[in-house]
Design a protein around this motif. Structure first.
Motif, PDB file in Angstrom:
ATOM      1  N   HIS A 287       0.830  -1.204   0.000  1.00 25.57           N
ATOM      2  CA  HIS A 287       0.000   0.000   0.000  1.00 25.57           C
ATOM      3  C   HIS A 287       0.870   1.261   0.000  1.00 25.57           C
ATOM      4  CE1 HIS A 287      -2.819  -3.089   1.417  1.00 25.57           C
ATOM      5  NE2 HIS A 287      -3.782  -2.300   0.956  1.00 25.57           N
ATOM      6  N   ARG A 288       1.958   1.253   0.752  1.00 25.46           N
ATOM      7  CA  ARG A 288       2.847   2.424   0.791  1.00 25.46           C
ATOM      8  C   ARG A 288       3.502   2.655  -0.570  1.00 25.46           C
ATOM      9  NH1 ARG A 288       4.380   5.197   5.104  1.00 25.46           N
ATOM     10  NH2 ARG A 288       3.473   4.635   7.107  1.00 25.46           N
ATOM     11  N   ALA A 289       3.856   1.562  -1.234  1.00 28.10           N
ATOM     12  CA  ALA A 289       4.452   1.692  -2.573  1.00 28.10           C
ATOM     13  C   ALA A 289       3.434   2.242  -3.566  1.00 28.10           C
ATOM     14  CB  ALA A 289       4.976   0.334  -3.026  1.00 28.10           C
ATOM     15  N   ALA A 290       2.196   1.765  -3.473  1.00 25.17           N
ATOM     16  CA  ALA A 290       1.145   2.243  -4.381  1.00 25.17           C
ATOM     17  C   ALA A 290       0.869   3.727  -4.168  1.00 25.17           C
ATOM     18  CB  ALA A 290      -0.131   1.430  -4.164  1.00 25.17           C
ATOM     19  N   ILE A 291       0.767   4.137  -2.905  1.00 27.99           N
ATOM     20  CA  ILE A 291       0.537   5.556  -2.602  1.00 27.99           C
ATOM     21  C   ILE A 291       1.749   6.388  -3.031  1.00 27.99           C
ATOM     22  CG2 ILE A 291       0.146   7.236  -0.752  1.00 27.99           C
ATOM     23  CD1 ILE A 291      -1.302   4.986   0.783  1.00 27.99           C
ATOM     24  N   GLY A 292       2.948   5.857  -2.793  1.00 23.04           N
ATOM     25  CA  GLY A 292       4.165   6.574  -3.176  1.00 23.04           C
ATOM     26  C   GLY A 292       4.224   6.841  -4.667  1.00 23.04           C
ATOM     27  N   LEU A 293       3.852   5.845  -5.475  1.00 19.54           N
ATOM     28  CA  LEU A 293       3.857   6.042  -6.926  1.00 19.54           C
ATOM     29  C   LEU A 293       2.807   7.063  -7.337  1.00 19.54           C
ATOM     30  CD1 LEU A 293       5.126   5.025  -9.606  1.00 19.54           C
ATOM     31  CD2 LEU A 293       3.195   3.438  -9.768  1.00 19.54           C
ATOM     32  N   SER A 294       1.637   7.042  -6.687  1.00 17.35           N
ATOM     33  CA  SER A 294       0.578   7.994  -7.047  1.00 17.35           C
ATOM     34  C   SER A 294       0.923   9.420  -6.642  1.00 17.35           C
ATOM     35  CB  SER A 294      -0.748   7.578  -6.395  1.00 17.35           C
ATOM     36  OG  SER A 294      -0.729   7.820  -5.009  1.00 17.35           O
ATOM     37  N   GLU A 295       1.881   9.579  -5.713  1.00 16.81           N
ATOM     38  CA  GLU A 295       2.294  10.918  -5.292  1.00 16.81           C
ATOM     39  C   GLU A 295       3.253  11.571  -6.278  1.00 16.81           C
ATOM     40  OE1 GLU A 295       2.020  10.289  -0.411  1.00 16.81           O
ATOM     41  OE2 GLU A 295       3.925  10.042  -1.463  1.00 16.81           O
ATOM     42  N   VAL A 296       3.986  10.766  -7.037  1.00 21.25           N
ATOM     43  CA  VAL A 296       4.993  11.318  -7.959  1.00 21.25           C
ATOM     44  C   VAL A 296       4.612  11.154  -9.429  1.00 21.25           C
ATOM     45  CG1 VAL A 296       6.875  11.032  -6.320  1.00 21.25           C
ATOM     46  CG2 VAL A 296       6.337   9.165  -7.872  1.00 21.25           C
ATOM     47  N   THR A 297       3.553  10.376  -9.730  1.00 21.71           N
ATOM     48  CA  THR A 297       3.086  10.200 -11.110  1.00 21.71           C
ATOM     49  C   THR A 297       1.556  10.212 -11.111  1.00 21.71           C
ATOM     50  OG1 THR A 297       2.853   7.780 -11.107  1.00 21.71           O
ATOM     51  CG2 THR A 297       5.072   8.663 -11.485  1.00 21.71           C
ATOM     52  N   ASP A 298       0.979  10.141 -12.302  1.00 23.48           N
ATOM     53  CA  ASP A 298      -0.484  10.043 -12.406  1.00 23.48           C
ATOM     54  C   ASP A 298      -0.933   8.601 -12.595  1.00 23.48           C
ATOM     55  OD1 ASP A 298       0.452   9.626 -14.937  1.00 23.48           O
ATOM     56  OD2 ASP A 298      -0.895  11.039 -15.936  1.00 23.48           O
ATOM     57  N   ALA A 299      -0.058   7.647 -12.271  1.00 22.19           N
ATOM     58  CA  ALA A 299      -0.381   6.230 -12.450  1.00 22.19           C
ATOM     59  C   ALA A 299      -1.478   5.776 -11.496  1.00 22.19           C
ATOM     60  CB  ALA A 299       0.873   5.377 -12.238  1.00 22.19           C
ATOM     61  N   ILE A 300      -2.189   4.726 -11.906  1.00 20.24           N
ATOM     62  CA  ILE A 300      -3.200   4.074 -11.077  1.00 20.24           C
ATOM     63  C   ILE A 300      -2.598   2.760 -10.587  1.00 20.24           C
ATOM     64  CG2 ILE A 300      -5.550   3.162 -11.024  1.00 20.24           C
ATOM     65  CD1 ILE A 300      -5.778   4.713 -13.841  1.00 20.24           C
ATOM     66  N   THR A 301      -2.821   2.432  -9.318  1.00 17.81           N
ATOM     67  CA  THR A 301      -2.296   1.176  -8.791  1.00 17.81           C
ATOM     68  C   THR A 301      -3.396   0.413  -8.065  1.00 17.81           C
ATOM     69  OG1 THR A 301      -0.090   2.136  -8.531  1.00 17.81           O
ATOM     70  CG2 THR A 301      -0.528   0.086  -7.354  1.00 17.81           C
ATOM     71  N   VAL A 302      -3.479  -0.881  -8.366  1.00 17.00           N
ATOM     72  CA  VAL A 302      -4.442  -1.783  -7.731  1.00 17.00           C
ATOM     73  C   VAL A 302      -3.681  -2.651  -6.734  1.00 17.00           C
ATOM     74  CG1 VAL A 302      -6.106  -3.643  -8.096  1.00 17.00           C
ATOM     75  CG2 VAL A 302      -5.879  -1.805  -9.794  1.00 17.00           C
ATOM     76  N   ILE A 303      -4.204  -2.736  -5.513  1.00 19.27           N
ATOM     77  CA  ILE A 303      -3.561  -3.541  -4.473  1.00 19.27           C
ATOM     78  C   ILE A 303      -4.529  -4.588  -3.965  1.00 19.27           C
ATOM     79  CG2 ILE A 303      -2.215  -3.469  -2.339  1.00 19.27           C
ATOM     80  CD1 ILE A 303      -3.251  -0.165  -3.655  1.00 19.27           C
TER      81      ILE A 303
END
Length: 278
Positions: A208-224
């Motif tokens: 979850h931290r990795a998914a949130i981290g990516l969404s903070e620096v890019t506009d990517a969507i992440t499913v966990i």
């Protein structure tokens, strides 16, 4: 000859031909930019523009030595561009040969969206029921090439069976993230940046931290998919939606993945207003 005299001397057919010529050149340039977007070629292209600007400045300021050095380098620029952009040029020629350089019809796009959503829904539903941990990131406008390079290249068609197989426990790729680029699985076992926000719930793990981290620096969507509880979450634009049932998951994913930019901007604005007022 003044440019105005040039245009007034043309017939209506000549003007139309020039307009079509300019539009075709613009369209080809636009398609080439979409092909190299999100790759290292973008940074190299920026470097080429810097060199061109420096060459112009050397003439303006009379920097003879630097001008001479650039004059020795620039004649080989065309060959250098072919070598540097070889993968992108090959991809463009392949797409041209398959008739895919020009945009697909709306019907084809809708069918592709339905196929991708169906594959994601089946995979997530299967893994959630069996508590198989998963981390799937979807590239949008911001390129994820630097994160793709940390994983194992796949360049595979997105299917539910392949996604499930990647995340089966004790397999070589199940620990990292799968990154989807241009509707294909680009790589698996990728490392994502961990969020350092102190406001994240302590019960959330590394995925979850990795998914949130990516969404903070890019506009990517992440499913966990949580390995402990099987709960499904989606992150986008620095926000996380947790504990979604499958209907909520499909609606949320479709909105952030295929929804219009205007709709997503309005959603983010109202979320911000609610947080501010609440």
């Amino acid at each position: 000859m003044p440019i105005w005299d040039y245009f007034t001397g043309l017939s209506s057919v000549g003007v139309l031909k020039n307009i079509v010529d300019v539009l075709l050149v613009w369209y080809v340039f636009y398609k080439l930019m979409t092909i190299i977007k999100g790759t290292k070629a973008v940074q190299l292209l920026k470097g080429i523009f810097v060199i061109i600007i420096v060459r112009i400045l050397t003439d303006l300021f009379g920097l003879d030595t630097l001008s001479w050095i650039l004059d020795q380098v620039l004649p080989y620029g065309f060959l250098t561009i072919i070598i540097i952009f070889q993968p992108e040029l090959r991809r463009a020629l392949e797409q041209l040969g398959r008739g895919r350089l020009f945009a697909r019809t709306n019907l084809q796009e809708e069918e592709e969206k339905e196929r991708l959503m169906d594959a994601m829904s089946k995979a997530v539903s299967y893994m959630a029921k069996r508590r198989i941990g998963a981390l799937i990131s979807i590239e949008k406008e911001t390129g994820l090439s630097e994160y793709i390079e940390t994983g194992i290249p796949m360049n595979s068609e997105l299917t539910s069976e392949l996604l499930i197989n990647v995340f089966i426990p004790n397999t070589p790729l199940h620990d990292g993230a799968v990154i989807i680029q241009k509707n294909r699985i680009a790589a698996a076992g990728c490392y994502l940046p961990l969020s350092e926000s102190p406001f994240i719930s302590k019960e959330l793990g590394t995925r979850h931290r990795a998914a949130i981290g990516l969404s903070e620096v890019t506009d990517a969507i992440t499913v966990i998919v949580s390995e402990e509880t099987g709960a499904v979450s989606v992150t986008a634009n620095g926000d996380i939606d947790r504990n979604l049932n499958m209907e909520e998951f499909e609606a949320r994913l479709k909105k952030v993945w295929f929804g219009s930019a205007k709709m997503q901007a309005e959603t983010s604005f109202w979320k911000w207003r609610m947080k501010k007022n609440g």
